[in-house]
Structure formats: structure tokens, C-alpha cells
Design a protein around this motif. Sequence first.
Motif, PDB file in Angstrom:
ATOM      1  N   ASP A 123      49.223  60.727  29.483  1.00 39.50           N
ATOM      2  CA  ASP A 123      48.882  59.503  30.222  1.00 39.50           C
ATOM      3  C   ASP A 123      50.053  58.521  30.230  1.00 39.50           C
ATOM      4  OD1 ASP A 123      46.407  60.548  30.701  1.00 39.50           O
ATOM      5  OD2 ASP A 123      45.372  59.354  29.178  1.00 39.50           O
ATOM      6  N   TYR A 124      50.735  58.409  29.094  1.00 34.30           N
ATOM      7  CA  TYR A 124      51.872  57.483  28.994  1.00 34.30           C
ATOM      8  C   TYR A 124      53.010  57.900  29.936  1.00 34.30           C
ATOM      9  CZ  TYR A 124      56.176  55.494  27.085  1.00 34.30           C
ATOM     10  OH  TYR A 124      57.396  54.873  26.953  1.00 34.30           O
ATOM     11  N   VAL A 125      53.377  59.187  29.873  1.00 33.61           N
ATOM     12  CA  VAL A 125      54.472  59.669  30.724  1.00 33.61           C
ATOM     13  C   VAL A 125      54.080  59.568  32.198  1.00 33.61           C
ATOM     14  CG1 VAL A 125      55.902  61.659  31.325  1.00 33.61           C
ATOM     15  CG2 VAL A 125      55.379  61.179  28.923  1.00 33.61           C
TER      16      VAL A 125
ATOM     17  N   LEU B  45      56.115  57.490  35.083  1.00 31.19           N
ATOM     18  CA  LEU B  45      56.672  58.183  36.245  1.00 31.19           C
ATOM     19  C   LEU B  45      56.123  57.620  37.554  1.00 31.19           C
ATOM     20  CD1 LEU B  45      56.645  61.892  35.006  1.00 31.19           C
ATOM     21  CD2 LEU B  45      58.607  60.362  35.193  1.00 31.19           C
ATOM     22  N   ILE B  46      54.841  57.308  37.563  1.00 25.53           N
ATOM     23  CA  ILE B  46      54.262  56.700  38.761  1.00 25.53           C
ATOM     24  C   ILE B  46      54.924  55.350  39.035  1.00 25.53           C
ATOM     25  CG2 ILE B  46      52.150  55.656  39.690  1.00 25.53           C
ATOM     26  CD1 ILE B  46      50.576  57.910  38.357  1.00 25.53           C
ATOM     27  N   PHE B  47      55.213  54.600  37.974  1.00 20.50           N
ATOM     28  CA  PHE B  47      55.906  53.311  38.129  1.00 20.50           C
ATOM     29  C   PHE B  47      57.280  53.505  38.770  1.00 20.50           C
ATOM     30  CE2 PHE B  47      58.642  49.855  36.543  1.00 20.50           C
ATOM     31  CZ  PHE B  47      57.899  48.755  36.970  1.00 20.50           C
ATOM     32  N   GLU B  48      57.910  54.663  38.513  1.00 22.64           N
ATOM     33  CA  GLU B  48      59.225  54.977  39.092  1.00 22.64           C
ATOM     34  C   GLU B  48      59.090  55.670  40.452  1.00 22.64           C
ATOM     35  OE1 GLU B  48      62.211  54.160  37.863  1.00 22.64           O
ATOM     36  OE2 GLU B  48      61.279  53.114  36.156  1.00 22.64           O
TER      37      GLU B  48
ATOM     38  N   VAL C 151      52.737  62.542  40.603  1.00 12.74           N
ATOM     39  CA  VAL C 151      52.529  63.232  39.325  1.00 12.74           C
ATOM     40  C   VAL C 151      51.231  64.032  39.333  1.00 12.74           C
ATOM     41  CG1 VAL C 151      52.298  62.956  36.824  1.00 12.74           C
ATOM     42  CG2 VAL C 151      53.783  61.396  38.108  1.00 12.74           C
ATOM     43  N   SER C 152      51.323  65.280  38.860  1.00 15.24           N
ATOM     44  CA  SER C 152      50.151  66.100  38.559  1.00 15.24           C
ATOM     45  C   SER C 152      50.181  66.425  37.073  1.00 15.24           C
ATOM     46  CB  SER C 152      50.163  67.395  39.367  1.00 15.24           C
ATOM     47  OG  SER C 152      50.013  67.140  40.748  1.00 15.24           O
TER      48      SER C 152
ATOM     49  N   LEU D  73      64.237  60.311  29.271  1.00 14.41           N
ATOM     50  CA  LEU D  73      63.591  61.263  30.180  1.00 14.41           C
ATOM     51  C   LEU D  73      63.905  60.931  31.628  1.00 14.41           C
ATOM     52  CD1 LEU D  73      61.659  63.524  30.948  1.00 14.41           C
ATOM     53  CD2 LEU D  73      59.762  61.927  30.649  1.00 14.41           C
ATOM     54  N   LEU D  74      63.838  59.671  31.993  1.00 13.96           N
ATOM     55  CA  LEU D  74      64.131  59.279  33.378  1.00 13.96           C
ATOM     56  C   LEU D  74      65.571  59.603  33.743  1.00 13.96           C
ATOM     57  CD1 LEU D  74      62.256  55.838  33.475  1.00 13.96           C
ATOM     58  CD2 LEU D  74      61.529  57.993  34.524  1.00 13.96           C
ATOM     59  N   ALA D  75      66.488  59.402  32.779  1.00 15.53           N
ATOM     60  CA  ALA D  75      67.895  59.720  33.029  1.00 15.53           C
ATOM     61  C   ALA D  75      68.084  61.224  33.216  1.00 15.53           C
ATOM     62  CB  ALA D  75      68.759  59.214  31.872  1.00 15.53           C
ATOM     63  N   ARG D  76      67.392  62.015  32.402  1.00 19.19           N
ATOM     64  CA  ARG D  76      67.492  63.476  32.536  1.00 19.19           C
ATOM     65  C   ARG D  76      66.943  63.927  33.891  1.00 19.19           C
ATOM     66  NH1 ARG D  76      67.918  66.378  27.560  1.00 19.19           N
ATOM     67  NH2 ARG D  76      68.844  64.976  26.014  1.00 19.19           N
TER      68      ARG D  76
END
Length: 225
Positions: A16-18, A22-25, A29-30, A112-115
Motif C-alpha cells: 500500500d505504501y509503495v 508511485l501513484i503520486f508520481e 499501479v497494479s 526506488l524512484l531513482a532506480r
Amino acid sequence: MERHILIVEDERSISDYVKKELIFEDYLVSTAFDGQEALEVFEVAEPAIDVVLLDWMIPKLDGLEVLRRMKKMSPNTPVIFLTARDYVGDKVAGLDAGADDYITKPFEIEELLARLRLIFRKWATERAAIYQIGHLRVDTAGHEVLIDKEAVKLTQREYTLLLYLLEHRGEAISRADILDDVWGMNFDGQENTVDAYVRYLRGKIDVEGEASLIETVRGVGYKIK
């Protein structure tokens, strides 16, 4: 274009956190919470999955087996392990099995976002190709399929099959070869599986009143002219 990410994680608080970050970025997402569900979502997701974030220790099928099966299904889709297994041998095993990156828990979301950004830059550089045949345009860098400039949503399997036919355009390919190369040599289904998926594809990419882009080669299989 909106990127589609699949999170495979059985701890719902982490998932849920990730997902929220990701949705904020602006990612689509699935989620899946065990290995079997992950494979089912991966195959039928529309639009096709662009990146998989995969935990190793998940129920039903572990992450390593899920990775192997996903890579048979869609070799070019990047997979990033997100796992507590930080032993060097595990990292080597994961990367050797086809993982594109390996991040150990706990991790910072900024890393994670950078990767992910790195994966997409690398993907755009290495895999950039545009196929234009009649009303069909496929942009592999953007993972985008357009019919007369309108986006079409394909499942992972449909997208992989279409790319395979495009990469071998002009060649008559047997159903057996398509099964081996697109579904994998260990797939125990019948050759009529290919017929079914060609039918699904035609329903999405063909234009009424025009000949199908995927030609049936009688006694052999299929080809794109």
C-alpha cells in the motif's frame, strides 16, 4: 505516456505504501499478493506492464520462480527485486535469473524512484524501435500501440505476440514456433492457443473494411506482411 507498474508483495502495508507513492508520481499501479496471482495479473493487465517490483518471499510461487516465468512470457519487461534477502548469493541468483535490478529492504522510496527512472532511460535507449505498418504504429520505447493515432490497450501476452510477429515481419511462422518463442518451451498448452490470441489481437488492431494485418498462412501459421 503513463507507465504501468506491477507490485508483487504479500505484506499489504508495504504494498500500500509503495503503491501510494508511485501513484503520486503519476504511475499506473497494479498489485498482486502471491506468486500465482502475480503471473495472472501480468499476463492479462491492460495496458501491458512496464516494470515489475517483485518480492522474493511470497506465497504459492516464490519470487525467483515468478521471475523466471515472467521472463519467458515477456523477456524485455524489466523486473526489480524488492526483498529482505540481502545475502550476496541471493543477489547473484536473482540477477543471473534475469532480474534487472535488486533492492534490499528496508529501502528509501527516493532510491526506488531513482532506480525506476534509470530503468526507463536505459529501456528507451536500448529498446527504442518504432514499427509502422498501415494504420498500426508500435513504439517500443513508450510501450505504446496506436491504431490511426488512437491508443489501444493490449495484455502482456498480446503485446509480446504482436512484437514477435513484427520482429519477424514477412516471415511465415508456425504455430509451434510461436508457442515456443512467445509462451516458452515448457508451456503445455495446445497450438490453438495461438489461434485464440491472434483472434484477440485482430479484434483490437484491425480496422473494419481493411484486410487483417496478421495474415493466416494456410498449413503453417501466421505472418505480418
